[in-house]
Structures are given as C-alpha cells and as structure tokens.
Design an enzyme around this catalytic site. Sequence first.
Site, PDB file in Angstrom:
ATOM      1  N   HIS A 268       1.463  -1.710  -1.888  1.00 45.40           N
ATOM      2  CA  HIS A 268       2.536  -1.923  -2.879  1.00 45.40           C
ATOM      3  C   HIS A 268       2.814  -0.561  -3.517  1.00 45.40           C
ATOM      4  O   HIS A 268       3.182   0.374  -2.840  1.00 45.40           O
ATOM      5  CB  HIS A 268       2.055  -3.007  -3.853  1.00 45.40           C
ATOM      6  CG  HIS A 268       3.078  -3.551  -4.789  1.00 45.40           C
ATOM      7  ND1 HIS A 268       4.416  -3.311  -4.679  1.00 45.40           N
ATOM      8  CD2 HIS A 268       2.943  -4.359  -5.890  1.00 45.40           C
ATOM      9  CE1 HIS A 268       5.066  -3.923  -5.648  1.00 45.40           C
ATOM     10  NE2 HIS A 268       4.198  -4.562  -6.408  1.00 45.40           N
ATOM     11  N   HIS A 307       8.996  -3.165   5.111  1.00 46.29           N
ATOM     12  CA  HIS A 307       9.116  -3.877   3.844  1.00 46.29           C
ATOM     13  C   HIS A 307       9.198  -5.355   4.139  1.00 46.29           C
ATOM     14  O   HIS A 307       9.806  -5.755   5.133  1.00 46.29           O
ATOM     15  CB  HIS A 307      10.369  -3.418   3.083  1.00 46.29           C
ATOM     16  CG  HIS A 307      10.308  -3.719   1.636  1.00 46.29           C
ATOM     17  ND1 HIS A 307      10.628  -4.954   1.136  1.00 46.29           N
ATOM     18  CD2 HIS A 307       9.931  -2.965   0.583  1.00 46.29           C
ATOM     19  CE1 HIS A 307      10.458  -4.932  -0.170  1.00 46.29           C
ATOM     20  NE2 HIS A 307      10.023  -3.750  -0.538  1.00 46.29           N
ATOM     21  N   ASP A 364       8.980   4.370  -1.060  1.00 48.78           N
ATOM     22  CA  ASP A 364       7.841   5.267  -1.244  1.00 48.78           C
ATOM     23  C   ASP A 364       7.839   6.460  -0.294  1.00 48.78           C
ATOM     24  O   ASP A 364       7.052   7.377  -0.459  1.00 48.78           O
ATOM     25  CB  ASP A 364       6.528   4.494  -1.042  1.00 48.78           C
ATOM     26  CG  ASP A 364       6.340   3.472  -2.132  1.00 48.78           C
ATOM     27  OD1 ASP A 364       6.499   3.842  -3.299  1.00 48.78           O
ATOM     28  OD2 ASP A 364       6.050   2.310  -1.815  1.00 48.78           O
TER      29      ASP A 364
HETATM   30  N1  ACO Z   1       3.547   0.940  10.362  1.00 48.05           N
HETATM   31  C1  ACO Z   1       3.331   0.393  11.596  1.00 48.05           C
HETATM   32  N2  ACO Z   1       3.506  -0.919  11.880  1.00 48.05           N
HETATM   33  C2  ACO Z   1       3.932  -1.709  10.879  1.00 48.05           C
HETATM   34  C3  ACO Z   1       4.194  -1.214   9.574  1.00 48.05           C
HETATM   35  C4  ACO Z   1       3.995   0.145   9.348  1.00 48.05           C
HETATM   36  N3  ACO Z   1       4.227   0.699   8.149  1.00 48.05           N
HETATM   37  N4  ACO Z   1       4.599  -2.228   8.787  1.00 48.05           N
HETATM   38  C5  ACO Z   1       4.607  -3.323   9.562  1.00 48.05           C
HETATM   39  N5  ACO Z   1       4.200  -3.007  10.816  1.00 48.05           N
HETATM   40  C6  ACO Z   1       4.144  -3.899  11.973  1.00 48.05           C
HETATM   41  C7  ACO Z   1       2.958  -4.841  11.882  1.00 48.05           C
HETATM   42  O1  ACO Z   1       1.826  -4.305  12.507  1.00 48.05           O
HETATM   43  C8  ACO Z   1       3.499  -6.072  12.587  1.00 48.05           C
HETATM   44  O2  ACO Z   1       3.471  -5.819  13.968  1.00 48.05           O
HETATM   45  P1  ACO Z   1       3.130  -7.024  14.997  1.00 48.05           P
HETATM   46  O3  ACO Z   1       4.267  -7.983  14.845  1.00 48.05           O
HETATM   47  O4  ACO Z   1       3.029  -6.373  16.327  1.00 48.05           O
HETATM   48  O5  ACO Z   1       1.825  -7.603  14.524  1.00 48.05           O
HETATM   49  C9  ACO Z   1       4.952  -6.117  12.167  1.00 48.05           C
HETATM   50  O6  ACO Z   1       5.302  -4.726  11.913  1.00 48.05           O
HETATM   51  C10 ACO Z   1       5.237  -6.948  10.932  1.00 48.05           C
HETATM   52  O7  ACO Z   1       4.368  -6.493   9.890  1.00 48.05           O
HETATM   53  P2  ACO Z   1       3.821  -7.397   8.708  1.00 48.05           P
HETATM   54  O8  ACO Z   1       2.530  -6.831   8.222  1.00 48.05           O
HETATM   55  O9  ACO Z   1       3.827  -8.840   9.139  1.00 48.05           O
HETATM   56  O10 ACO Z   1       4.940  -7.221   7.633  1.00 48.05           O
HETATM   57  P3  ACO Z   1       4.819  -7.595   6.108  1.00 48.05           P
HETATM   58  O11 ACO Z   1       6.157  -8.002   5.676  1.00 48.05           O
HETATM   59  O12 ACO Z   1       3.690  -8.536   5.858  1.00 48.05           O
HETATM   60  O13 ACO Z   1       4.389  -6.209   5.442  1.00 48.05           O
HETATM   61  C11 ACO Z   1       4.440  -4.157   4.315  1.00 48.05           C
HETATM   62  C12 ACO Z   1       5.220  -5.426   4.673  1.00 48.05           C
HETATM   63  C13 ACO Z   1       3.115  -4.533   3.626  1.00 48.05           C
HETATM   64  C14 ACO Z   1       5.259  -3.315   3.324  1.00 48.05           C
HETATM   65  C15 ACO Z   1       4.161  -3.365   5.599  1.00 48.05           C
HETATM   66  O14 ACO Z   1       5.376  -3.005   6.243  1.00 48.05           O
HETATM   67  C16 ACO Z   1       3.311  -2.130   5.363  1.00 48.05           C
HETATM   68  O15 ACO Z   1       2.082  -2.230   5.356  1.00 48.05           O
HETATM   69  N6  ACO Z   1       3.941  -0.918   5.166  1.00 48.05           N
HETATM   70  C17 ACO Z   1       3.197   0.270   4.875  1.00 48.05           C
HETATM   71  C18 ACO Z   1       2.819   0.304   3.409  1.00 48.05           C
HETATM   72  C19 ACO Z   1       4.000   0.591   2.525  1.00 48.05           C
HETATM   73  O16 ACO Z   1       4.787   1.497   2.761  1.00 48.05           O
HETATM   74  N7  ACO Z   1       4.108  -0.190   1.447  1.00 48.05           N
HETATM   75  C20 ACO Z   1       5.156  -0.013   0.441  1.00 48.05           C
HETATM   76  C21 ACO Z   1       6.081  -1.153   0.419  1.00 48.05           C
HETATM   77  S1  ACO Z   1       7.387  -0.851  -0.743  1.00 48.05           S
HETATM   78  C22 ACO Z   1       6.694  -1.229  -2.224  1.00 48.05           C
HETATM   79  O17 ACO Z   1       5.758  -1.964  -2.354  1.00 48.05           O
HETATM   80  C23 ACO Z   1       7.282  -0.609  -3.359  1.00 48.05           C
END
Ligand code: ACO
Length: 446
Positions: A268, A307, A364
């Site tokens: 987050h 996201h 971010d």
């Molecule tokens: N890098 C690589 N792969 C990713 C990323 C990433 N940053 N984010 C998602 N994926 C992949 C997952 O591995 C998954 O792949 P799969 O379908 O093969 O298993 C798919 O994309 C979907 O990912 P989920 O985890 O189901 O997506 P979710 O909506 O739950 O997660 C989140 C969203 C937590 C923001 C995620 O994209 C992430 O971890 N990003 C990196 C951390 C980040 O930048 N957070 C800031 C968010 S903005 C904020 O809070 C202000």
Amino acid sequence: MAKDTLSITDNRTGKTYEVAITDDTIRANDLRQIKVQESDFGLMTYDAGFLNTASCRSSITYIDGDKGILRYRGYPVDQLAENATYLEVAYLLINGELPTKSELDQFVSNVTHHTFVHENVRTFIDGFRYDAHPMGMLVATVGALSTFYPEAKHVLDGDIRRAQMVRLIAKMPTLAAWSYRHSMGMPFVYPNNEMSYSENFLYMMKRIAEPKFEVHPEIVRALDVLFILHADHEQNCSTNVMRGIGSSRADPYVAVAGAAAALYGPLHGGANEAVLRMLREIGSVTNIPAFVKEVKGGGGRLMGFGHRVYKNYDPRAKVIKRLADQVMDLVGKKSPLLPVAMELERIALSDDYFVSRKLYPNVDFYSGLIYEALQIPADMFPVLFAIPRTSGWLAQWEEMLLDKDQKIARPRQIYTGYDERKFVPISDRRPPAAPASHSKPRAETD
Ligand code: ACO
C-alpha cells in the site's frame, strides 16, 4: 418486461428466489433466505480481499479503473492538482463542495492555529530509539493524541467531531516532521504559522540554522500537488481500516493510527519506499532485462506497478511523472535512478507479461524519485503519504458515522477448523505425528 431483480435458482432444492438489484448491486443479506433446511444459516458470499464487495455507499471519491479516472466530489484530480491547494482539496473532501474565499480563509486559519502539539508529545518522540522508523513513530504518536483529547470519543457530536478533524489535519505534519527530526538526531522545529501548510512542513523538517528559511515556491507547490494526489482513494486498504475502527465508535486519533498502520505496508503506502529500494538494487539500465526476467519468473514484484482498481495508467502517476521532471530541473540534478525508472516503465509497458495483466505504473512509481530529489530519505515516504491521506480518511470516517446503513464492521467467515473436540489434559498431550501443514507462504511482498 425487464425488472431490476435477479432470479436465483438453488439447484440443491429447485427453489427460485428473486432479489432486488440496486445500483448494479444485490444485498448480500438477501441471500440469507436461500437455505436447504429451515435451520440452515443461509447462503453467504465469500470474498477474501473484497474483490467484488461494496462495503458502503459513498459520495466522496469516484474511480473508474478501466478508464483511468479519479475524481474527488466530482472534480477530476488533475484539475484539482492544476488549480487548487491541498487545504482547499481537504475542505472539498470533508465538506463536499469547494470552499468560497471566506470559507477557505477560515479553514486555513483553523488548521494553521492547531499545528502545535502538546509539549509532552515531544517527550515521547524523544523516547524512541535513535533508529526508529518515522512511520512507526507517526503511528504511535497520532494514536497517543487520543489521550490529550478525551472529548474526541463523542464521535456522534458534530462540533466535537469537526474540531478533531481540524486538529488531525493540522498536527499530522508536525508529528511527521518531528519523527523525521528524531530519526536524524536533529532538534525539533516548532510550526511557523506564517507559512502555508506544505511550506511549514518542509520548514519543520529541513530548517537547520538559517536566519530566514526559504524554499523555492515551486518546490512548495510540488509538495502541495503531491498532497492533493494522495488525499483520497475511496475504499483502499487503509480507508477500510479507518472505517472499520471508526465503526466501533473509537475516536478518530486511534482510527487514524490504525489507518496509518495499514498504509505502512509495502503493498500500500509503503510501496514508494519499496520502489526506490528496487531501483537502487537494479542500479543501472543494463541490469533491467535480468530484473524483469526474475519478476516474470515469480521472483518478486515490480514495485510501483499494478493496482487493484486501475487496469489502465493511474491518473495520479501521469501528473507525478511530469512533476518529477520539474522538481529535478529545479533542484538542478537528475536522479541517476530516473533513467532506470523510465527504461523499466518502457520495457514493462511493452512486455506481454505486464500488458496482459494490465499492470501500469501506479502513484508510487515516480513519487519516490521526487522525494529523493528533495533529499527526503526513503523511510519518510509513507509518512509523506499519511499526511494528506488524513483528510480523506476523516471524510470517509464521518460519512460512515452519518450513514444510517452502517453498523459495526463485522464480516462473516467460512469456518474450516476442527469440529467439537474433548479437552485433553496437559499430561496426556502428544506432539502431532507429522508436523502441522502450513500453507505455502506467499511471495515476500505479497
Ligand atoms: N509485478 C509483477 N507481477 C504483478 C505485479 C507486480 N507489481 N502486480 C500484480 N502482478 C501479477 C500477479 O503476480 C498476478 O499474476 P498471475 O495472475 O500470474 O498470478 C496478477 O498480476 C494479478 O495480481 P494480484 O496480486 O491478483 O493483483 P491485486 O489486485 O491483488 O494486487 C497490488 C494489487 C497489491 C497493488 C499488486 O499489483 C502489487 O503488489 N503491486 C506492487 C506493489 C505496489 O506498487 N503497491 C502500491 C499500490 S498503489 C497504493 O497502494 C497507493
């Protein structure tokens, strides 16, 4: 004839039920009537992580993740970033309308005159270890403010509620700056009420011994714009915590402490800190292909990408990317990490792994580079997020309290544990034959 209802046939019993559809939503409680036997609890929905559950009705922030739209009270965030100040936006979030000149003057004056904190607060910030993380200090001290304002527990009294909202918006920069000063081993700087909200924050953080402390007005404006972009984001993890804590009628200081704790996590608000660390680890453009390969192979995540809601370019990231360039021009040095970030973005946006999963840069991805250019250490990044998000948390908190539909937040569960067992005296207990099976841990950053 078309009807705003949903017919559900329970194939276990052959019975059909009709439930109302309002705002493209059915009420989960309407499913409770679906039972096999009269003594059953009734049908529930399972939605770990709230992927498809609306927990409230809200008129504060609108997001269309597919189109990359973000609006506060109907105003597109880029228009607010272009034309308003952060305190104007805080007023908008809390009151629902942009302030008139006199309303804004009054609000700014109220906030400005509540920036000081009780002197004891400095004593307990002093008590933290020399290397304490500023976000840990912020969470603890904002929660501790609850003890200074015992009347704050009267959350249903509108005047008392509003007084705490002003106090919180006013005092967060002071607590944040003091947490920073403590972590740097520097003396605390008291608020300067001649300065604007953002300038005062930079002053309390950065002043050393200058007879007249000055920051370039465009740097102050850049920080104010960052505050606007971070002010609210509807039902995200920390806001959900704010509403959840508030739903038990706890006072807003402890609720903000809880929300800030949720914001601290790397998935987050902690992500901007994680982005900078990631960029440093990559180090140079030549190392990017190997890094991307590792991410695609499941060895971590590309921080600052992806996201839950945006499946398109995060509208905040567009503004921040422009701002990053401006700030670096102003401070006169480009971060060596900027080319790494830009190349990483270019590769990710053309790589099928990221494209097919709709993973775009989020808020971010570039904000950390701006903070770095302002010589703000990475530990402070989530703190800089918590300051403006406080106005969003408070607007959401008050909306929740005034919403007749809301009750104490209390989800259901699907129980997967043992059925009833007879108590075993300690002398008769044996270790389990095989080690208890633990589910596979999720990825480190997950
Ligand atoms: N890098 C690589 N792969 C990713 C990323 C990433 N940053 N984010 C998602 N994926 C992949 C997952 O591995 C998954 O792949 P799969 O379908 O093969 O298993 C798919 O994309 C979907 O990912 P989920 O985890 O189901 O997506 P979710 O909506 O739950 O997660 C989140 C969203 C937590 C923001 C995620 O994209 C992430 O971890 N990003 C990196 C951390 C980040 O930048 N957070 C800031 C968010 S903005 C904020 O809070 C202000």
